[in-house]
Scaffold this active site. Structure first.
Site: not given
Ligand SMILES: O=C(O)[C@@H](CO)OP(=O)(O)O
Ligand SMILES: [Mg+2]
Length: 419
Positions: A43, A157, A166, A207, A245, A286, A313, A338, A366, A389
């Site tokens: 995502s 996911h 999440e 995850e 999230d 989030e 994010d 990230k 992560h 996380k």
């Molecule tokens: O959205 C998120 O925060 C992430 C990690 O949990 O997912 P992805 O790495 O798929 O962007």
């Molecule tokens: Mg996110």
């Protein structure tokens, strides 16, 4: 502390989702030999640094990373080999300049971030200090973070009907990382038994969290509260709290949020979150609204910003410029962090500094596609961000980070918990 690079080499390996990614090794004249594994998201924000993928339909359905491997083994090697760099930022800027694009799309953010992470390790080793200490620099106050275990997976996911991505348990009230990890594991086990007892699937999402056949976020929250209690913990900020999230950019289309088959406006989503926060011990939200919905984000922040950590994010992409803009506009009160979203360790630390100076929290993360590389554990401790996380308290690529935290705690006396 300077480092002279003697070799950089990448190879195509698999990540935890069985998609190709890079493993990078870097050697120095002084004999350091370090490596890095590159994470990958599903995502993704539209303003993220861009991964280089091969698009050859006959290899890995167009997902191969041989071009990115070639970036490392060709141009990046040519640029770095035999060169002496005064510090990590010196080396990272050489990579940024060599790429020459705004979003690292020429050499590939996946190639660049692998070299950058390996280089950070080489500098730490050269200085003879643990990686977390090296990353903390002079300004940050290191501390042990609260781990956020993602135990129910949905969205992109998982293949269930749950639109929110999440649902995490966060042992805010634990006395230490070791005890927080124990709580995570015990609640994960209780949740598994609860699902099984109700005849629901205990299959896992990307995850490592469960992906049961539920569609409404409140059903997931009910399950979590029950699992926390069954395992003998207290739901709430003094015990084990919950973080969510939704990754809502993924279900935002034509101005509407589609949750369990029903359309919601931004304001209706905000009402729903307000109701959730009243009824459940949710302390962090989030990407509650989509990356393009800045007006909605402003209203969400006005409504819930005093009581809930509102983490951006997809909307911020670990980008110092976007975080600075958000701070002036009152959008959110925390940034997800990230490393591969911006592409170098130096820019990641910049993003964290901008957030910190603006009074925004930093939530280290992560990616859904991971390797066993535990760099983010050291980054979280060193930066003193207070929380991270890294998925479920299960599966090697996730527990590698939690294990690293336990190891750091064992040999230091750093304080545990949120700032
Ligand atoms: O959205 C998120 O925060 C992430 C990690 O949990 O997912 P992805 O790495 O798929 O962007
Ligand atoms: Mg996110």
């Amino acid at each position: 502390m300077s480092v002279t690079v003697s070799q950089v080499h990448a190879v195509e390996i698999l990540d935890s989702r069985s998609r190709p990614t890079l493993a990078v090794t870097l050697e120095t004249d002084a004999g350091q030999h370090v490596r890095a594994g590159v994470p990958a998201g599903a995502s993704t924000g539209t303003r993220e640094a861009v991964e280089l993928r091969d698009h050859d339909p006959h290899r890995y359905s167009g997902q191969g990373v041989l071009q990115a491997v070639q970036s490392v083994n060709g141009e990046i090697l040519d640029r770095l080999r035999g060169q002496t760099f005064d510090g990590p930022s010196d080396l990272d800027h050489a990579l940024i300049e060599l790429d020459g694009t705004e979003n690292k799309s020429r050499l590939g953010a996946n190639a660049i971030v692998g070299v950058s992470i390996a280089a950070a390790r080489a500098f730490a080793e050269t200085a003879g200090v643990p990686l977390w200490k090296h990353l903390s620099g002079e300004v940050a106050e290191p501390r042990m973070p609260v781990p956020h275990f993602n135990v129910i997976n949905g969205g992109v996911h998982a293949l269930n009907e749950l639109d929110f991505q999440e649902f995490m348990i966060a042992p805010l009230g634990a006395p230490s990382i070791a005890e927080a990890v124990r709580a995570g594991s015990e609640i994960y086990g209780a949740l598994r038994a609860l699902l099984h007892g109700r005849g629901m699937s205990v299959g896992l999402g990307d995850e490592g969290g469960f992906a049961p056949e539920i569609a409404q976020p409140e059903e997931a929250l009910d399950l979590l509260v029950e699992a926390i209690r069954t395992a003998g913990y207290t739901p709430g900020r003094d015990g084990v709290a919950i973080a969510m999230d939704p990754a809502s950019s993924e279900f935002y289309h034509d101005g509407a949020y589609r949750v369990a088959g029903q359309d919601f406006t931004s304001d209706q989503m905000i009402d729903r979150y307000a109701d959730i926060v009243e009824r459940y011990p949710v302390w962090l939200l989030e990407d509650g609204l989509a990356e393009s919905d800045w007006d909605g984000w402003q209203r969400l922040t006005e409504r819930l910003g005093d009581t809930v950590e509102l983490v951006g994010d997809d909307i911020f992409c670990t980008n110092p410029k976007i975080i600075a803009e958000a701070i002036t506009k009152g959008v959110g009160n925390a940034s997800l962090i990230k490393v591969n979203q911006i592409g170098t360790v130096t820019e990641t630390l910049d993003a964290m500094r901008v957030a910190r100076d603006g009074g925004y929290a930093q939530f280290v993360s992560h990616r859904s596609g991971e390797t066993e590389d535990a760099f983010i554990a050291d980054l979280t401790v060193g930066s003193g961000s207070g929380h991270l996380k890294s998925g479920a308290p299960a599966r090697g690529e996730r527990v590698a980070k939690y294990a690293r935290l336990v190891e750091i705690e064992d040999v230091t006396d750093l304080p545990y918990g949120l700032r």
